[in-house]
Scaffold this active site. Structure first.
Site, PDB file in Angstrom:
ATOM      1  N   TYR A 111       0.841  -1.204   0.000  1.00 36.15           N
ATOM      2  CA  TYR A 111       0.000   0.000   0.000  1.00 36.15           C
ATOM      3  C   TYR A 111       0.873   1.251   0.000  1.00 36.15           C
ATOM      4  O   TYR A 111       1.948   1.275   0.611  1.00 36.15           O
ATOM      5  CB  TYR A 111      -0.881   0.055   1.252  1.00 36.15           C
ATOM      6  CG  TYR A 111      -2.091  -0.829   1.193  1.00 36.15           C
ATOM      7  CD1 TYR A 111      -3.238  -0.419   0.533  1.00 36.15           C
ATOM      8  CD2 TYR A 111      -2.095  -2.077   1.807  1.00 36.15           C
ATOM      9  CE1 TYR A 111      -4.360  -1.225   0.490  1.00 36.15           C
ATOM     10  CE2 TYR A 111      -3.218  -2.896   1.770  1.00 36.15           C
ATOM     11  CZ  TYR A 111      -4.352  -2.459   1.105  1.00 36.15           C
ATOM     12  OH  TYR A 111      -5.455  -3.257   1.063  1.00 36.15           O
ATOM     13  N   TYR A 150      -0.779  -9.925   0.774  1.00 37.23           N
ATOM     14  CA  TYR A 150       0.272  -9.366   1.628  1.00 37.23           C
ATOM     15  C   TYR A 150       0.155  -9.906   3.045  1.00 37.23           C
ATOM     16  O   TYR A 150      -0.932 -10.224   3.521  1.00 37.23           O
ATOM     17  CB  TYR A 150       0.225  -7.831   1.627  1.00 37.23           C
ATOM     18  CG  TYR A 150      -1.092  -7.211   2.068  1.00 37.23           C
ATOM     19  CD1 TYR A 150      -1.370  -7.009   3.431  1.00 37.23           C
ATOM     20  CD2 TYR A 150      -2.036  -6.810   1.135  1.00 37.23           C
ATOM     21  CE1 TYR A 150      -2.561  -6.421   3.826  1.00 37.23           C
ATOM     22  CE2 TYR A 150      -3.230  -6.227   1.527  1.00 37.23           C
ATOM     23  CZ  TYR A 150      -3.491  -6.040   2.879  1.00 37.23           C
ATOM     24  OH  TYR A 150      -4.676  -5.465   3.255  1.00 37.23           O
ATOM     25  N   ARG A 160      -3.271 -11.579   3.882  1.00 37.78           N
ATOM     26  CA  ARG A 160      -4.546 -11.260   3.261  1.00 37.78           C
ATOM     27  C   ARG A 160      -4.586 -11.856   1.860  1.00 37.78           C
ATOM     28  O   ARG A 160      -3.604 -11.785   1.131  1.00 37.78           O
ATOM     29  CB  ARG A 160      -4.740  -9.734   3.120  1.00 37.78           C
ATOM     30  CG  ARG A 160      -4.841  -8.904   4.381  1.00 37.78           C
ATOM     31  CD  ARG A 160      -5.948  -9.282   5.348  1.00 37.78           C
ATOM     32  NE  ARG A 160      -7.227  -9.711   4.784  1.00 37.78           N
ATOM     33  CZ  ARG A 160      -8.179  -8.921   4.291  1.00 37.78           C
ATOM     34  NH1 ARG A 160      -8.019  -7.613   4.268  1.00 37.78           N
ATOM     35  NH2 ARG A 160      -9.316  -9.406   3.836  1.00 37.78           N
ATOM     36  N   HIS A 163      -7.218  -8.555  -2.618  1.00 36.37           N
ATOM     37  CA  HIS A 163      -8.544  -7.960  -2.416  1.00 36.37           C
ATOM     38  C   HIS A 163      -8.531  -6.498  -2.794  1.00 36.37           C
ATOM     39  O   HIS A 163      -7.483  -5.848  -2.821  1.00 36.37           O
ATOM     40  CB  HIS A 163      -8.997  -8.105  -0.958  1.00 36.37           C
ATOM     41  CG  HIS A 163      -8.106  -7.390   0.009  1.00 36.37           C
ATOM     42  ND1 HIS A 163      -6.946  -7.939   0.488  1.00 36.37           N
ATOM     43  CD2 HIS A 163      -8.186  -6.149   0.561  1.00 36.37           C
ATOM     44  CE1 HIS A 163      -6.346  -7.074   1.291  1.00 36.37           C
ATOM     45  NE2 HIS A 163      -7.071  -5.972   1.347  1.00 36.37           N
ATOM     46  N   HIS A 165     -10.674  -2.979  -1.626  1.00 39.03           N
ATOM     47  CA  HIS A 165     -11.625  -2.403  -0.679  1.00 39.03           C
ATOM     48  C   HIS A 165     -12.636  -1.545  -1.439  1.00 39.03           C
ATOM     49  O   HIS A 165     -12.264  -0.792  -2.342  1.00 39.03           O
ATOM     50  CB  HIS A 165     -10.897  -1.513   0.329  1.00 39.03           C
ATOM     51  CG  HIS A 165      -9.930  -2.254   1.201  1.00 39.03           C
ATOM     52  ND1 HIS A 165     -10.244  -2.697   2.456  1.00 39.03           N
ATOM     53  CD2 HIS A 165      -8.650  -2.630   0.991  1.00 39.03           C
ATOM     54  CE1 HIS A 165      -9.204  -3.305   2.992  1.00 39.03           C
ATOM     55  NE2 HIS A 165      -8.210  -3.279   2.121  1.00 39.03           N
TER      56      HIS A 165
HETATM   57 FE    FE Z   1      -6.294  -4.326   2.430  1.00 35.10          FE
END
Ligand code: FE
Lengths: 245, 205
Positions: A111, A150, A160, A163, A165
């Site tokens: 991110y 990640y 995770r 995905h 969001h």
């Molecule tokens: Fe996330």
């Protein structure tokens, strides 16, 4: 008061299909989950209305994460996909004019955030966010790169699944929703403590986008289909009447 | 009358996670490049009617620690009690007031802040007048479904006493968790406690 229309209220949220507040395998929920019962009452105009977002506020690249943060002539790194679907209400009607905001990790699972703890490389041409507004049928689409999975600080080896969001605004504040989209066939879905906050396997499957190769753009992008459902209005001839009627 | 279950079920919620600000307040996050201003950052687009107020607060977890990664949204009527929304059929709301605000908790202090107006009174579903209030929605990492509450005001004692939501509360001892406290002129504090002693009342509405 005469003939004041009272907009219909919204159906009660089916809490059994949503995660519970306290889900200890997702550790952060332990101190952030209310312990007292929620107080229920019917929606009224403050919950039945909401802000309106016009198509004019959407820029031409707002729904193209491949280029919306890239240097001129550059593109984000990673396998390109188009995510496409409809926003429906619980009666199956398309929700026109719904605002969708989305954010995600880059193709390496990183991110663009000060507090990111997974030190995979940043992509200088990828910001990881965008938005769009649904058309008259509730349809939407955006182009992006497939996000990477990640690891995250929870258990020592929790990852995770890939995905995206989603934040959704329908017509009413009562419909406000944030959720996540997963990718069909990803084995990590079934090992994720955050996915696992949802008890119903059917409900989890409703968050899994399906690959539609028949719609793929040749030599460009695969297409994932993902529909979202917002709360629906109650339908009754016996709506509560205003005092005096 | 038809008693069928809905054909489609609401999509299940998932936590907004630690990076909600990337998607919802990218300019606040220092990565703004796609649009000029974050949505919900400004609730006033010109001179507004009524009393302008500010609301500040902190969301606390069950240990008393401020959340530094929360996002709080509010939705409210204008000073005349009208909503700037197509669903509002009782009249035209203040054209310079959006009614909707979005704030990220400060990354160090956890404080959120809204520059808004004191809302007017609006009817409940049965027509009874509610006290001036603001609907609140809170998301963050560790919150699986966005939490709904309301901000009422400590200088509206008479209206609060007849408010249909407040007056129906069984545990009156919890009522103060819904009341913003005046902090001098036109400034209010509304802290939110997610859990434990003084837990804020959350609504299923
Ligand atoms: Fe996330």
């Amino acid at each position: 008061m005469t003939k004041s229309p009272n907009p219909p209220g919204y159906m009660v949220r089916d809490r059994a299909r949503h995660p519970k507040a306290l889900t200890p395998s997702y550790k952060t929920s332990v101190v952030r989950s209310p312990e007292r019962a929620m107080i229920a009452f019917p929606t009224s105009i403050g919950e039945n209305t909401g802000p309106v977002f016009g198509h004019e506020m959407i820029g031409p690249n707002d729904n193209d994460l491949v280029i919306n943060w890239a240097e001129p002539g550059q593109m984000a790194l990673g396998p390109r996909i188009i995510v496409r679907g409809r926003v429906l209400d619980e009666h199956g009607n398309g929700v026109a004019g719904a605002l969708l905001e989305f954010w995600q990790a880059n193709a390496g699972g990183r991110y663009r955030h000060k507090k990111e703890s997974y030190l995979a490389p940043l992509d200088p041409n990828f910001g990881g966010y965008g938005r769009t507004i649904t058309d008259e049928n509730g349809g939407y689409e955006f182009r992006t790169v497939q996000p990477g999975p990640y690891p995250w600080p929870n258990g020592m080896n929790d990852w995770r699944p890939a995905h995206i969001h989603f934040s959704l605004f329908g017509h009413a504040f009562a419909q406000r929703l944030i959720t996540q989209m997963y990718f069909d066939g990803d084995p990590m879905i079934w090992q994720c403590p955050i996915v696992d906050t949802i008890d119903s396997k059917e409900a989890i499957n409703s968050l899994v986008a399906t690959l539609d190769m028949s719609q793929a753009l040749p030599m460009d992008a695969r297409v994932y289909t993902f529909d979202l459902v917002l709360r629906g209005q109650r339908q009754t001839f016996f709506e509560n009447r205003w005092e005096g009627l | 009358m038809d008693h069928k279950a809905p054909k489609f079920k609401e999509s299940p919620s998932q936590t907004a996670g630690p990076y909600v600000h990337i998607g919802c307040t990218p300019n606040f996050s220092g990565i703004g490049k796609v649009w000029a201003e974050d949505l919900g950052a400004r609730m006033k687009t010109g001179p507004v009617q009524g009393t302008e107020i500010e609301i500040r607060g902190i969301v606390y977890d069950g240990t008393g620690t401020p959340l530094r990664d929360a996002m709080v949204e509010i939705w409210q009527a204008d000073a005349a009690g009208l909503f700037p929304s197509p669903g509002e059929t009782r009249g035209d709301a203040d054209p310079n007031f959006t009614g909707w605000g979005r704030a990220a908790s400060h990354m160090d202090t956890g404080e959120f802040y809204f520059d808004t107006v004191k809302p007017g009174r609006v009817p409940f579903h049965d027509g009874r007048l509610q006290a001036p209030h603001i609907s609140v929605w809170i998301v963050a990492r560790g919150i699986n479904v966005g939490l709904q509450t309301r901000i009422y005001f400590d200088d509206e004692e008479d209206a609060n006493a007849e408010d249909p939501v407040l007056s129906a509360l069984e545990h009156k001892v919890r009522l103060p968790t819904l009341i913003a406290k005046s902090q001098g002129k036109n400034s209010y504090r509304f802290n939110i406690r997610l859990q434990g002693e003084g837990e804020t009342i959350f609504f299923d509405v």
